[in-house]
Design an enzyme around this catalytic site. Structure first.
Site, PDB file in Angstrom:
ATOM      1  N   LYS A 131      10.743   7.004   2.519  1.00  0.00           N
ATOM      2  CA  LYS A 131       9.965   6.418   1.423  1.00  0.00           C
ATOM      3  C   LYS A 131       8.927   7.390   0.854  1.00  0.00           C
ATOM      4  O   LYS A 131       8.380   7.143  -0.220  1.00  0.00           O
ATOM      5  CB  LYS A 131       9.320   5.116   1.882  1.00  0.00           C
ATOM      6  CG  LYS A 131      10.373   4.043   2.231  1.00  0.00           C
ATOM      7  CD  LYS A 131       9.759   2.761   2.732  1.00  0.00           C
ATOM      8  CE  LYS A 131      10.836   1.706   2.991  1.00  0.00           C
ATOM      9  NZ  LYS A 131      11.384   1.752   4.346  1.00  0.00           N
ATOM     10  N   SER A 143       5.979  -0.623   4.443  1.00  0.00           N
ATOM     11  CA  SER A 143       7.338  -0.072   4.547  1.00  0.00           C
ATOM     12  C   SER A 143       8.399  -1.098   4.147  1.00  0.00           C
ATOM     13  O   SER A 143       9.500  -1.120   4.702  1.00  0.00           O
ATOM     14  CB  SER A 143       7.608   0.430   5.979  1.00  0.00           C
ATOM     15  OG  SER A 143       8.677   1.349   5.997  1.00  0.00           O
ATOM     16  N   LYS A 190       3.331   8.422   6.755  1.00  0.00           N
ATOM     17  CA  LYS A 190       4.409   7.435   6.828  1.00  0.00           C
ATOM     18  C   LYS A 190       5.098   7.439   8.181  1.00  0.00           C
ATOM     19  O   LYS A 190       5.383   8.499   8.739  1.00  0.00           O
ATOM     20  CB  LYS A 190       5.441   7.726   5.727  1.00  0.00           C
ATOM     21  CG  LYS A 190       6.452   6.619   5.526  1.00  0.00           C
ATOM     22  CD  LYS A 190       5.833   5.406   4.882  1.00  0.00           C
ATOM     23  CE  LYS A 190       6.742   4.184   4.945  1.00  0.00           C
ATOM     24  NZ  LYS A 190       6.859   3.613   6.307  1.00  0.00           N
ATOM     25  N   SER A 207      12.295   5.381   7.861  1.00  0.00           N
ATOM     26  CA  SER A 207      11.483   4.983   6.695  1.00  0.00           C
ATOM     27  C   SER A 207      10.557   6.080   6.172  1.00  0.00           C
ATOM     28  O   SER A 207       9.900   5.882   5.143  1.00  0.00           O
ATOM     29  CB  SER A 207      10.654   3.741   7.025  1.00  0.00           C
ATOM     30  OG  SER A 207      11.451   2.585   6.914  1.00  0.00           O
TER      31      SER A 207
END
Length: 445
Positions: free
Chosen positions: A69, A130, A254, A66
């Site tokens: 992203k 997320s 992130k 993720s």
């Protein structure tokens, strides 16, 4: 008497040991040994200069889950900055985004099929929680389809020179988890980048769109507050102050987790005015469970090492005189030479205890001679600056030195016709004299 001598000897020895301790303290204050980071790949950089502070298999292509992203965020913020999309624009949820969003075993806020959500709502769900369905909806809003969005992702990676990479979807999930919505790549493909590439992306994201940190540092928020769809979102970056492993100064960026990629984290923190970016790919250890402390433990090792041992220091002011060479020749000017200065100040990452770092410099000029007239601040070359005896880790872009432009210090006007004529006559007699001298030498050879 012997007792006195003995006591005196002990006292002298104690003083000696104390003094010796003071004498060796500079050694003790030198940069500590690099940490042992328990991850398949990792990197730490100072953000403003791009100087690498720690590196482990940083160019190895690996799953990023993720953390994908972050590229979604870059492309969305770019579209907003360009006026193509607005925060209050409505996004209608497609069947693909809906299906993925219903899987609560993945990071998600359930979305309603065919319902409208604002770009702002979906962005916050993606960046904070997320949310994968939200990421797909944003991709479709920006590019029309996820396939077209993936094309934008790969093109942006090339433009930002992120190095080796593979993007096949907007979420970072394995393609087999897309509920039949896969549009790019094989049925079990995942997104991949290197630790260096992730650090580059983080650096660009923070520099180009610093507002991303406001969302990335949000610890908790309610999705669709006050409605029947309200969901409490807690940021998965548990290093943020106030969360499980909270650390002062952390404000992004992130996390990512899949079976293939393992536990990943791109983090950033500021201490004493210095911002550090770290990347951990496939962190190991940390105990049992899907979300262990491993990525946070390994990130903390790099943050501790970076902040305890390094600082950013201005080692040379803008407009400083260049020493070697101190000038460049000027043809047909009122002066034969013009001095050289640096365009910008030079900031380097230096050991924290070093207040007077020694520098190595090398100047490369474009030409050996300029022709008058010459304007002040004309760029004539480049200076490479580095620490004497510094490490070989270099910078994020692959260079080993900090490079700055070298400029002319003053104007040099063109000489008038009389002066040019005198110079020509002088040059003629100089040449003639050299010719005669060479001829006379020839008589005796």
């Amino acid at each position: 008497m012997k007792k006195i001598i003995k006591k005196t000897g002990i006292a002298i020895m104690a003083v000696s040991l104390a003094v010796s301790g003071f004498l060796v303290s500079p050694k003790a204050a030198q940069a500590a040994a690099e940490p042992t980071v328990n991850a398949n790949a990792a990197i730490a950089i100072e953000e403003s200069t791009g100087k690498i502070l720690y590196s482990k298999d940083a160019d190895k292509l690996m799953g990023i889950a993720s953390m994908t992203k972050m590229m979604d965020e870059y492309l969305l913020l770019e579209a907003i900055n360009d006026g193509k999309i607005k925060w209050d624009d409505k996004v209608t949820i497609s069947e693909y985004a809906y299906k993925v969003s219903q899987d609560r075993s993945l990071s998600n806020v359930p979305l309603r099929l065919g319902e409208e959500y604002t770009v702002q709502e979906l962005y916050e769900a993606m960046a904070i929680y997320s949310a994968n369905g939200a990421a797909i909806a944003i991709a479709e809003k920006v590019a029309g389809s996820e396939k077209a969005f993936v094309d934008l992702m790969n093109k942006k990676a090339e433009k930002l020179k992120l190095g080796e990479h593979q993007f096949v979807n907007s979420t970072g999930l394995n393609n087999e988890d897309l509920k039949g919505g896969q549009q790019v790549g094989g049925p079990k493909d995942e997104n991949k980048m290197t630790a260096r590439g992730m650090a580059k992306l983080a650096k660009h994201l923070i520099k180009d769109y610093p507002e991303v940190l406001k969302t990335a540092s949000t610890t908790k928020k309610e999705f669709r507050k006050g409605t029947s769809d309200q969901i409490d979102m807690t940021n998965w970056n548990w290093l943020l102050p106030g969360l499980i492993y909270g650390r002062k100064g952390v404000d992004g960026l992130k996390t990512g987790t899949t079976d293939y990629a393992g536990m990943c984290l791109t983090a950033t923190a500021v201490e004493d005015g210095m911002r550090v970016i770290t990347v951990v790919l496939h962190a190991n250890g940390g105990g049992a469970g899907e979300h262990t402390s491993a990525r946070f433990d390994e990130t903390n090792k790099m943050l501790d090492y970076s902040f305890n041992n390094f600082k950013v220091k201005e080692v040379q002011k803008a407009g400083s005189k260049v020493k070697d060479p101190s000038s460049i020749a000027v043809d047909k000017g009122k002066e034969d030479t013009v001095g050289l200065v640096t365009k910008d100040a030079v900031k380097l990452v230096v050991p924290k205890n070093d207040n007077a770092p020694k520098l190595s410099t090398k100047v490369t000029l474009k030409d050996k001679t300029l022709e008058a007239p010459v304007k002040k601040n004309t760029a004539v070359g480049e200076m490479e600056v580095s620490l004497k005896g510094g490490d070989k880790l270099g910078y994020l872009d692959g260079k080993q030195t900090e490079n700055i432009d070298v400029l002319t210090a003053n104007d040099v006007e063109k000489a008038n016709w009389f002066a040019l004529s005198a110079q020509a006559v002088g040059s003629f007699f100089t040449s003639a004299g050299n010719y005669v001298a060479d001829g006379v030498k020839g008589w005796f050879n």
